[in-house]
Design an enzyme around this catalytic site. Structure first.
Site, mmCIF file in Angstrom:
data_model
loop_
_atom_site.group_PDB
_atom_site.id
_atom_site.type_symbol
_atom_site.label_atom_id
_atom_site.label_comp_id
_atom_site.label_asym_id
_atom_site.label_seq_id
_atom_site.Cartn_x
_atom_site.Cartn_y
_atom_site.Cartn_z
ATOM 1 N N ASP A 157 0.816 -1.218 0.000
ATOM 2 C CA ASP A 157 0.000 0.000 0.000
ATOM 3 C C ASP A 157 0.840 1.254 0.000
ATOM 4 O OD1 ASP A 157 -1.159 0.093 3.503
ATOM 5 O OD2 ASP A 157 0.732 -0.540 2.628
ATOM 6 N N LEU A 189 1.348 0.040 7.116
ATOM 7 C CA LEU A 189 2.581 0.575 7.696
ATOM 8 C C LEU A 189 3.606 0.729 6.586
ATOM 9 C CD1 LEU A 189 3.010 -1.490 11.007
ATOM 10 C CD2 LEU A 189 2.432 0.934 10.808
ATOM 11 N N GLU A 370 5.009 8.767 -19.272
ATOM 12 C CA GLU A 370 6.251 8.169 -19.760
ATOM 13 C C GLU A 370 6.741 7.011 -18.878
ATOM 14 O OE1 GLU A 370 5.868 11.454 -19.109
ATOM 15 O OE2 GLU A 370 5.498 12.106 -21.186
#
Lengths: 623, 623
Positions: A157, A189, A370
């Site tokens: 995450d 975390l 890009e």
């Protein structure tokens, strides 16, 4: 294929999968403690998901995990490498005893995964790039190979903050890659503190849904939920990629690690390991370390292809090298079905649009993104294609990290940077590539080419398509006259001597637009009875050092290097570095390059102002 | 302040705003036709929004548009520069006659905006960076300056594909920047084809809402709707940034341009201009071109600050330069209130966390989003702060385009790249910065410093805080012994001679970890009665060429350069380039650097394997 049977979820042996997850946790902890470094808690959060993927969802033969019809897995959160290795060993790709060699000198089981290991298509470890790799592979499988191959990507995450992830998400939805399933390990975390959204998978779900994905939130430690979600994703033929937001705990499974801050990147001490293993009992005996390497054989190159018919340009014909590049791509694609192009919404400027006209199914629009464009290329190359990725040279700097990782992957992607230098004129410095030679020279194993005319642009594009590793070709915006005959050869390394005599006062080494300026300077100086040697250094890396030395000596060890690039890291860096190491005593050396920040003006005004025009070359020779 | 009164929307003179928009269209068309290049249709779509911003919403004094309490505007879609210039001229920042100089050599009105122009805080033109600039300025105003300054950012829909935009969106929401209003000009046409979402502002709205923004869709050509939405955004105290998704037409206002493909980046011919102006009649007479420059005065430097108390390190004390950097930041911040730090979720690795402990309100977590982190720094610097942006050196390559644009902005941001080279050990190549010296040397006007111990790390960090332009400091992961006394001075350019004698066989030029290896080599060679000179080249750019030449001569013109970096563009590039241009005939030159792709192993194993350890330095001297 010799594969594990495809179980339906009602046949999924949840207990077996939970058992595998437990083993993956044990291996991850043991490995990192033994290595004295690594990220065990990042492995513990994802072990249940990885078990479900490797031992239920993915179809592959462990004896041949890179078969063309095998499912793919990308560990985008590369620091969870031990978890990947544990899964591969448990699956039988290599013996469990190899795990003890994690991070050791000589082991293919490195701190972060690389394609030295079978079953790994691209190096990860610089976060946020894995979804692009997966999108590129899913694109190839679905649109080019027409194979039923599914691609799974595991992300952390923390890395969802990387914009590259969202570029990949847009791209995957745009191309309807419903053979791509992402799983986000939402353990809340990061390295140094709680991640921005904490334990908020719902926020991620909404964002993915807003990007056109099918997105669900699941309990990342509930094997039944994980398996069910994976199976539903696999069965859906919605035309959308799927993502599972798995709510997990970093360090899950060990009481003193689960959801505790301060454990990122920390292996357990021997005592801590013993305490942890006590919570995971019964633990299998430790395997003897296996000293044999299970690395993929090194080497490789892009797919071979027959000779390409030469282009049909005439001496003196005015054509921009950027346009010749576009024609070359189309010409090569006619004899090489592996050529694909990815463009950054500038196809009418890079002229990649020519390939779109002749081979529309081999042209992919990357839009203004890009980072994703380059790493989709890495995914395409991993599937055996030869991708040519093009945009303005200046904008390739947007993807330097991606190119860097592609080199670690030993990928064969090719890049074209157009609109190099001040020679683009009035658009101004934001559009001018002035550092791209420095960037691409500092890429491991790269080839850096800089054609000065349409014929060499054509030949060098073809050359790149045959060479291994990262290839870069630099093209120019304005039209320039054709200098070479269509049957001219351009060896790499190599250069061309375009003007020479027995009384050359100096040698002028140039490329691209400055090569033409050097020719003008030669003509001007000739009127004053001053002769100079003019060299077209079309191969910047590798550089033909012995050949160059001979030329420099023939011109009295007087050298002028002139480039439409910053002073650092370009032609000058290449030439003076080579001459220094060879111990050539330069009687005189001048370096004409673009110093400082450029600005809008006509090309000729800028060439003069920044000291790289014919006038300045002539003056440098005379001084 | 002397400003235009703040009208409430019920007082907004809609007719006056529409009239201004008409004039902005006329100017944009005229300017680009005269210049022969530019992007008029990209201006036409946004003219109504820009009129509402400049002549209704933004509070500023045209005679002093950069006053600290003036609202800010960022033209993120930089190719619409003519529209910005037209608005600035109509607002009275400079005369209308200056518009005729668009893109001319010498005019501050360049093809894409730069801070040569007052009212422009950062250069744009590489898409997708403007929202980060705006977020940085909004952050400064709200959290540091505590000023009621509103920041407006105009984006194009094509650039919404750039991941950088979404990094900025997350960041702005996380920091509750409700003084930031973005407007997206959703005209549905990119450069080469329809953009991914076509005319779908609702999709953007959902995505922004999912990122924690207040988002509304408006008709971008309905002045009443535009003004109402801007006013509501201004009045909301929701703690969220706001975005208006303005549905517009590229080329709006001209029948043969509106929503037509093929017009991107094309100025109108004289005949087409006449036809267009006929549709916008009555048109004011053309102004005579104004040859006077209205550019901001050049120059500038970070805010000055008093002498920093020296650090308290003792010779031989083991401390990593990355840690000393962290302490230095905190020490400088104690006497310089302008110091701010932005970190990439690695604060406990870069040691920027020390500043968080001492000056928490001057520390901003950028999370894993390097592009945004760097350009937020540019926004902070534009507000007069001295930002130090830190992450692993390898990950700064993620933001090369952003650094490139920061140089065009002549920004004073400082960057720290930790974990350089193979000396990081087992984490492996994805985490190793091996090209960062090449990258930062190829940045216009940059300073590139590479300390070998804690004292020099401290002094060089302070030096960067005083120097103008982009500053880069490269730090090392492992601990190294302190070599210098705490009162040592480190001039820039400069180097230190750490070992010398009258019989030096060669000079070894090193920095960082290789400087320590060179000292070990010196000790080893001394046992064999071989003397070498050892130089700590802490200032890589600028390089002290005359000083270096003297040292090289004193060592018989025999040079060994050794660096924990790729061969291209680093210490070797700097040293050999300088020696070549000075015409120094090297009797012998050796370059020890990291060639090829590295891998996981212990630091000492890697230093040896890649030929940059003491053993190899000694061997190079002897050969």
């Amino acid at each position: 294929m010799n594969a594990m049977p495809q179980p339906a979820s009602e046949h999924a042996n949840l207990e077996a999968l939970k058992e595998k997850a437990r083993l993956l946790r044990i291996h991850s902890l043991r490995m990192t403690t033994r290595a004295g470094s690594g990220h065990p808690t990042s492995c513990l959060s994802a072990a249940d998901v990885v078990s479900a993927l490797f031992f239920h969802a993915m179809r592959f033969d462990p004896k041949n995990p890179d078969a063309p019809d095998a499912d793919r897995f990308v560990m985008s959160k590369g620091h969870a490498a031990p978890l990947l290795y544990a899964a591969q060993a448990e699956a039988g790709i290599y013996p469990l005893g190899r795990l003890a060699t994690l991070r050791e000198d000589g082991s293919e089981l490195e701190g972060h995964p690389t394609p030295r290991i079978r079953g790994v298509d691209a190096a990860t470890g610089s976060l946020g790039q894995g979804l692009s790799v997966g999108a590129g592979m899913a694109l190839a499988a679905k649109r080019l190979e027409k194979r039923d191959v599914r691609v799974y990507v595991l992300l952390g995450d923390g890395e969802m903050a990387e914009g590259n992830v969202w570029e990949a998400a847009e791209f995957a939805a745009r191309y309807g890659l419903d053979n791509l399933t992402a799983i986000v390990d939402v353990n809340g975390l990061g390295q140094s503190q709680r991640t921005m959204y904490g334990h908020d998978p719902e926020a991620f779900r909404d964002r993915f849904a807003g990007n056109g994905w099918d997105a669900v939130v699941i309990d990342g430690h509930d094997m039944n939920a994980i398996v069910g979600a994976i199976d539903r994703a696999r069965a859906a033929r919605s035309g959308k990629p799927q993502v599972l937001l798995a709510k997990t705990q970093k360090g899950h499974g060990i009481s003193f690690l689960a959801d505790k801050e301060g454990w990122h990147g920390k292996p357990l001490s021997k005592d801590e390991l013993a305490r942890a293993l006590a919570e995971l009992h019964p633990v299998p005996p430790t395997e003897d370390p296996d000293p044999k390497s299970y690395a993929r054989p090194a080497g490789g190159a892009p797919s071979d292809f027959p000779a390409v018919p030469p282009p049909n340009y005439t001496l003196g014909q005015e054509m921009a090298t950027r346009e010749a590049y576009g024609h070359a791509l189309a010409r090569i694609a006619a004899v090489n079905p592996k050529i694909v192009a990815v463009d950054g919404d500038v196809k009418n400027s890079t002229f990649a649009e020519f390939l779109e006209k002749t081979h529309a199914d081999h042209f992919f629009q990357g839009y203004i993104a890009e980072q994703n464009m380059v790493t989709v290329g890495v995914g395409l190359a991993a599937r055996g294609f030869t991708p040519f990725v093009a945009t303005f040279a200046a904008f390739l700097s947007r993807a330097f990290d991606q190119v860097r990782m592609a080199a670690i992957s030993r990928s064969h992607i090719k890049l074209c940077g157009s609109h190099c230098g001040v020679s683009i004129g009035e658009d101004g410095p934001s559009q001018m590539g002035l550092e791209d030679l420095a960037m691409f020279r500092a890429v491991a194993g790269s080839t850096v080419l800089y054609p000065s005319d349409a014929v060499s642009a054509d030949k060098l594009t073809e050359a790149l398509a045959r060479l291994p590793g990262i290839g870069y070709i630099r093209t120019t915006r304005p039209k320039t006259p054709v200098l070479y005959k269509s049957d001219e050869k351009f060896p790499i390394p190599g250069f061309k001597v375009l003007r020479e005599s027995a009384q050359d006062r100096a040698v002028v080494i140039a490329a691209g637009i400055t090569l033409h300026e050097a020719l003008k300077a030669h003509a001007e100086l000739a009127k004053q009875n001053i002769a100079i040697r003019v060299i077209d250094l079309y191969s910047v890396k590798p550089i033909d050092t012995p050949g160059l030395i001979a030329q420099v000596k023939a011109a009295g060890n007087r050298v002028v290097v002139v480039e439409d690039h910053f002073p650092e890291g370009g032609l000058g860096g290449a030439v003076f570095g080579a001459l220094s190491l060879a111990g050539i005593p330069l009687a005189s050396a001048r370096h004409l390059a673009v110093s400082g920040v450029a600005h809008s003006a006509k090309m000729d005004e800028l060439l003069n102002e920044f000291g790289i025009s014919a006038k300045h070359i002539a003056a440098a020779v005379k001084s």
